[in-house]
Design an enzyme around this catalytic site. Structure first.
Site, PDB file in Angstrom:
ATOM      1  N   VAL A   5       0.982  -1.462   0.262  1.00  0.00           N
ATOM      2  CA  VAL A   5       0.494   0.151  -0.096  1.00  0.00           C
ATOM      3  C   VAL A   5       0.574   1.008  -0.225  1.00  0.00           C
ATOM      4  O   VAL A   5       0.890   2.067  -0.945  1.00  0.00           O
ATOM      5  CB  VAL A   5      -1.178  -0.002   1.163  1.00  0.00           C
ATOM      6  N   ARG A  56       9.740  -7.568  -4.992  1.00  0.00           N
ATOM      7  CA  ARG A  56      10.035  -8.470  -5.097  1.00  0.00           C
ATOM      8  C   ARG A  56       8.853  -9.584  -6.437  1.00  0.00           C
ATOM      9  O   ARG A  56       9.856 -10.077  -6.740  1.00  0.00           O
ATOM     10  CB  ARG A  56      10.153  -9.002  -3.961  1.00  0.00           C
ATOM     11  N   ALA A  58      10.135  -3.786   7.197  1.00  0.00           N
ATOM     12  CA  ALA A  58      11.029  -2.456   7.830  1.00  0.00           C
ATOM     13  C   ALA A  58      11.908  -3.924   8.847  1.00  0.00           C
ATOM     14  O   ALA A  58      11.097  -4.508   8.857  1.00  0.00           O
ATOM     15  CB  ALA A  58      10.579  -1.955   9.407  1.00  0.00           C
ATOM     16  N   ASN A  89       9.570   2.028   7.695  1.00  0.00           N
ATOM     17  CA  ASN A  89       9.620   2.653   9.579  1.00  0.00           C
ATOM     18  C   ASN A  89      10.896   1.707  10.358  1.00  0.00           C
ATOM     19  O   ASN A  89      10.301   0.942  11.034  1.00  0.00           O
ATOM     20  CB  ASN A  89       7.952   2.105  10.595  1.00  0.00           C
ATOM     21  N   SER A 118       4.867   9.888   6.792  1.00  0.00           N
ATOM     22  CA  SER A 118       3.569   9.553   8.071  1.00  0.00           C
ATOM     23  C   SER A 118       2.362   9.911   7.298  1.00  0.00           C
ATOM     24  O   SER A 118       1.943  10.638   6.737  1.00  0.00           O
ATOM     25  CB  SER A 118       3.566  10.131   9.643  1.00  0.00           C
ATOM     26  N   LYS A 166      11.106  10.691  13.110  1.00  0.00           N
ATOM     27  CA  LYS A 166       9.294   9.675  12.585  1.00  0.00           C
ATOM     28  C   LYS A 166       8.740   9.410  13.592  1.00  0.00           C
ATOM     29  O   LYS A 166       7.644   8.580  14.181  1.00  0.00           O
ATOM     30  CB  LYS A 166       9.741   8.928  11.462  1.00  0.00           C
ATOM     31  N   HIS A 174       7.174  11.278  15.966  1.00  0.00           N
ATOM     32  CA  HIS A 174       5.835  11.338  15.460  1.00  0.00           C
ATOM     33  C   HIS A 174       4.824  10.063  16.190  1.00  0.00           C
ATOM     34  O   HIS A 174       4.102  10.620  17.250  1.00  0.00           O
ATOM     35  CB  HIS A 174       5.949  11.526  14.067  1.00  0.00           C
ATOM     36  N   ASN A 175       4.924   8.709  16.263  1.00  0.00           N
ATOM     37  CA  ASN A 175       4.278   7.843  16.336  1.00  0.00           C
ATOM     38  C   ASN A 175       4.346   7.620  17.463  1.00  0.00           C
ATOM     39  O   ASN A 175       3.175   7.394  18.210  1.00  0.00           O
ATOM     40  CB  ASN A 175       5.431   6.980  15.847  1.00  0.00           C
ATOM     41  N   GLU A 181       1.681  10.294  18.517  1.00  0.00           N
ATOM     42  CA  GLU A 181       0.336   9.952  18.225  1.00  0.00           C
ATOM     43  C   GLU A 181      -0.515   8.620  19.066  1.00  0.00           C
ATOM     44  O   GLU A 181      -1.596   8.677  19.369  1.00  0.00           O
ATOM     45  CB  GLU A 181       0.166   9.207  16.947  1.00  0.00           C
ATOM     46  N   LYS A 184       2.309  -2.019  16.978  1.00  0.00           N
ATOM     47  CA  LYS A 184       3.340  -2.296  15.540  1.00  0.00           C
ATOM     48  C   LYS A 184       5.234  -2.167  16.342  1.00  0.00           C
ATOM     49  O   LYS A 184       5.616  -3.081  15.730  1.00  0.00           O
ATOM     50  CB  LYS A 184       3.407  -2.012  14.130  1.00  0.00           C
TER      51      LYS A 184
HETATM   52  P1  NDP Z   1       4.458  -3.477   4.123  1.00  0.00           P
HETATM   53  O1  NDP Z   1       5.171  -2.924   6.147  1.00  0.00           O
HETATM   54  O2  NDP Z   1       3.552  -5.244   4.972  1.00  0.00           O
HETATM   55  O3  NDP Z   1       5.878  -4.481   3.387  1.00  0.00           O
HETATM   56  C1  NDP Z   1       5.305  -4.882   2.445  1.00  0.00           C
HETATM   57  C2  NDP Z   1       6.140  -5.295   1.603  1.00  0.00           C
HETATM   58  O4  NDP Z   1       7.134  -5.652   1.482  1.00  0.00           O
HETATM   59  C3  NDP Z   1       5.972  -5.719  -0.056  1.00  0.00           C
HETATM   60  O5  NDP Z   1       6.276  -5.123  -1.276  1.00  0.00           O
HETATM   61  C4  NDP Z   1       7.148  -6.923  -0.156  1.00  0.00           C
HETATM   62  O6  NDP Z   1       6.664  -7.552  -0.840  1.00  0.00           O
HETATM   63  C5  NDP Z   1       8.019  -6.503   0.328  1.00  0.00           C
HETATM   64  N1  NDP Z   1       8.788  -7.179   1.113  1.00  0.00           N
HETATM   65  C6  NDP Z   1       9.084  -8.378   2.328  1.00  0.00           C
HETATM   66  N2  NDP Z   1       9.728  -8.875   2.616  1.00  0.00           N
HETATM   67  C7  NDP Z   1      10.872  -8.618   1.517  1.00  0.00           C
HETATM   68  C8  NDP Z   1      12.073  -9.389   0.780  1.00  0.00           C
HETATM   69  N3  NDP Z   1      12.377 -10.174   2.645  1.00  0.00           N
HETATM   70  N4  NDP Z   1      12.570  -8.851   0.273  1.00  0.00           N
HETATM   71  C9  NDP Z   1      11.967  -7.508  -0.461  1.00  0.00           C
HETATM   72  N5  NDP Z   1      10.486  -6.856  -0.791  1.00  0.00           N
HETATM   73  C10 NDP Z   1      10.225  -7.373   0.540  1.00  0.00           C
HETATM   74  O7  NDP Z   1       3.786  -2.846   3.843  1.00  0.00           O
HETATM   75  P2  NDP Z   1       3.522  -0.943   3.609  1.00  0.00           P
HETATM   76  O8  NDP Z   1       3.171  -0.406   2.635  1.00  0.00           O
HETATM   77  O9  NDP Z   1       2.381  -1.496   4.795  1.00  0.00           O
HETATM   78  O10 NDP Z   1       4.769  -0.810   4.893  1.00  0.00           O
HETATM   79  C11 NDP Z   1       5.759  -0.293   3.855  1.00  0.00           C
HETATM   80  C12 NDP Z   1       6.570   0.265   4.504  1.00  0.00           C
HETATM   81  O11 NDP Z   1       5.976   1.035   5.187  1.00  0.00           O
HETATM   82  C13 NDP Z   1       6.524  -0.476   5.863  1.00  0.00           C
HETATM   83  O12 NDP Z   1       7.595  -0.431   6.873  1.00  0.00           O
HETATM   84  C14 NDP Z   1       5.984  -0.205   7.144  1.00  0.00           C
HETATM   85  O13 NDP Z   1       6.450  -0.267   8.853  1.00  0.00           O
HETATM   86  C15 NDP Z   1       6.035   1.781   6.475  1.00  0.00           C
HETATM   87  N6  NDP Z   1       4.927   2.391   7.110  1.00  0.00           N
HETATM   88  C16 NDP Z   1       3.728   1.768   6.688  1.00  0.00           C
HETATM   89  C17 NDP Z   1       2.331   2.684   6.852  1.00  0.00           C
HETATM   90  C18 NDP Z   1       1.016   1.885   6.716  1.00  0.00           C
HETATM   91  O14 NDP Z   1       0.070   3.262   6.904  1.00  0.00           O
HETATM   92  N7  NDP Z   1       1.080   0.956   6.378  1.00  0.00           N
HETATM   93  C19 NDP Z   1       2.588   3.960   7.410  1.00  0.00           C
HETATM   94  C20 NDP Z   1       4.558   4.754   7.975  1.00  0.00           C
HETATM   95  C21 NDP Z   1       5.248   3.668   7.008  1.00  0.00           C
HETATM   96  P3  NDP Z   1       5.924  -8.989  -1.469  1.00  0.00           P
HETATM   97  O15 NDP Z   1       4.229  -8.266  -2.839  1.00  0.00           O
HETATM   98  O16 NDP Z   1       7.219  -9.697  -2.979  1.00  0.00           O
HETATM   99  O17 NDP Z   1       5.812  -9.606  -0.131  1.00  0.00           O
END
Ligand code: NDP
Length: 477
Positions: A12, A33, A76, A102, A128, A183, A186-187, A190, A261
């Site tokens: 997302v 990936r 992360a 994050n 954020s 950040k 910030h959390n 929050e 989280k």
């Molecule tokens: P996720 O944290 O659910 O991560 C999923 C993504 O990570 C997918 O694209 C997945 O690829 C990839 N991935 C996981 N493991 C690997 C790996 N070993 N090698 C390569 N790619 C990998 O996605 P979000 O979009 O929710 O969040 C992304 C980042 O943003 C996170 O660090 C999160 O903490 C941060 N964040 C999220 C917020 C939110 O509201 N969701 C807000 C602010 C920050 P694949 O499709 O192949 O599985």
């Protein structure tokens, strides 16, 4: 054609950030990936701008103009290291890896140091605003080198959320882990904001005797005043929502177990290491964990305590006004604590974080966006060396006006047996920092008694020890 920026990790957040760049006129290389996500992005949103879909890491890197700007938006932790290990060998000196996940700031410091050896800029960047923010304009908190910000800044400014005065909610916060640290705090803030709002709701319901729908009206009213903020606004939305299946207030059908989280927990862990009292944030984290202990709660349900007796209807409005004062005062305290933590880390790591800028870039795009942040910006602009937000004349005056009601609300919570750890901890902090004398004198004397830890005196310089086991005379330590 070449892409000005690339995004890898298209869940997302990454997908919406990529779309945000594309909608702002940048050509965006996209990679994930699992290639199906990359294809889905281009199929669904390809008409929003110029995307270059890359199936392999090599194609992705080859699609980027130099120096390359590569945004990593993956889970992360280890996944971030895995992605860095995959891409770093394909990059050249001057290229930039922007980690928008994050990440823990200590990981960011490590990664930055490791990549610096090969001339790659690692730019730990807090983002954020959730998925909507990522698409329409997040608050962006980059760390990393000045040089990387010179290259990335203009692009980030384009896609960032814009405050009411039009300024973008992004700035270079400082080197290495500064962005991810800010950040994280910030959390943490929050968490505290959400806990305080939760306590206000709980008190309005249990003590004020109001229904969720009436409480939604209260929050809507608050949202037109000094509490005007995204979290207050969505709280009104949630509280006025009725569950379709049961016809009950939605808030009553949600299981009362809050999850987390980890960024709130990190804020508290690091605050402990830095020795900064962030009790408001800590209580918020602990309140979530308490809620999750089903066994503990079940085993404790029969414990004695008062049953809240709601106030007479005629007093509900006046009570709501008092709760507003308590909420506002407690909110000032949690921001005071959060900004203290940022200042302490900035001093520890030599980041030079500008507090006014931090408040400025939180004004839009992010979850804690609020009218209130203008006031914090103004306070730090007026005095960049401000030791505590509470010592700003305006905040001091406001909290001074609020304190009687604040105490009354905490007293009501205690008397009626409604837990309000956030309000109470904030008030205890307020009374703690303003106290002329603290019982820390006794604590230190005890430490000297059992461990010869020595003490200082109020009337002369030096360190002293009392011979507690002997004739109780005082010696220089
Ligand atoms: P996720 O944290 O659910 O991560 C999923 C993504 O990570 C997918 O694209 C997945 O690829 C990839 N991935 C996981 N493991 C690997 C790996 N070993 N090698 C390569 N790619 C990998 O996605 P979000 O979009 O929710 O969040 C992304 C980042 O943003 C996170 O660090 C999160 O903490 C941060 N964040 C999220 C917020 C939110 O509201 N969701 C807000 C602010 C920050 P694949 O499709 O192949 O599985």
């Amino acid at each position: 054609t070449t892409a000005q920026i690339g995004v890898t990790g298209l869940a997302v957040m990454g997908r919406n950030l990529a779309r945000n760049f594309a909608r702002n006129g940048y050509t965006v290389a996209v990679h994930n990936r699992t290639a199906a996500r990359t294809r889905a992005l281009v199929e669904e949103f390809g008409d929003e701008g110029d995307f270059i879909a890359a199936e392999t890491a090599r194609d992705f890197v080859a699609a980027l103009e130099r120096p390359r700007r590569l945004v990593v938006m993956v889970k992360a932790g280890e996944p971030t290291d895995a992605v860095i290990a995959e891409f770093a060998p394909l990059l050249e000196p001057g290229d930039m890896i922007v980690d928008g996940g994050n990440a823990h700031f200590a990981d960011t410091r490590r990664r930055e140091r490791e990549l610096r050896e090969s001339g790659i800029h690692f730019v730990g960047t807090g983002v954020s605003g959730g998925e909507e923010g990522a698409l329409h304009g997040p608050s962006i908190m980059p760390g990393g080198s000045e040089e990387s910000y010179a290259s990335l800044g203009p692009m980030l400014e384009r896609i960032a959320g814009k405050a009411a005065d039009g300024t973008p909610c992004v700035t270079h916060l400082g080197p290495d882990g500064a962005g991810h640290f800010v950040k994280m705090v910030h959390n943490g803030i929050e968490y505290a904001d959400m806990q305080l709002i939760g306590e206000a709701y709980h008190l309005l319901r249990e003590v004020g005797g109001l229904t969720p729908a009436r409480i939604a009206d209260v929050f809507r009213r608050w949202n037109t005043g000094r509490l005007d903020s995204y979290l207050i606004e969505i709280t009104a939305q949630v509280l006025s929502h009725v569950d379709a299946a049961t016809g009950e207030p939605f808030v009553d059908v949600v299981l009362d177990r809050a999850e987390q989280k980890g960024t709130g927990r990190w804020t508290v862990q690091i605050a402990l290491d830095l020795g900064v009292p962030v009790s408001g944030i800590a209580e918020a984290v602990f309140a979530r964990s308490l809620s999750g202990h089903a066994d503990l709660r079940a085993a404790s349900r029969g414990l004695a305590g008062p049953t809240p007796r709601p106030l007479p209807e005629a007093e509900a409005d006046a009570f709501a006004d008092r709760v507003e004062q308590a909420l506002y005062a407690s909110k000032i305290v949690s921001y005071t604590q959060g900004f203290h933590q940022i200042a302490a880390a900035s001093a520890e790591y030599g980041w030079g974080v500008d507090a006014a800028e931090v408040a400025r870039i939180w004004r839009a795009g992010c979850i804690i966006r609020a009218a209130f942040l203008d006031r914090i910006t103004a306070a730090y602009e007026a005095d960049p060396g401000l030791v505590s937000l509470l010592s700003d004349a305006e905040f001091a005056r406001e909290i001074g006006r609020a304190q009687d009601d604040w105490r009354a609300v905490v007293s009501a919570a205690v008397a009626q047996g409604v837990p309000a750890p956030g309000f109470a901890a904030a008030l205890a902090y307020y009374d703690g920092v303003r106290a002329e004398r603290l019982p820390a004198a006794l604590t230190q004397a005890q430490r000297d008694y059992f461990g010869a830890h020595t003490y200082r005196r109020t009337d002369r310089e030096g360190a002293f020890h009392t011979l507690w086991g002997g004739d109780r005379s005082e010696v220089d330590a």
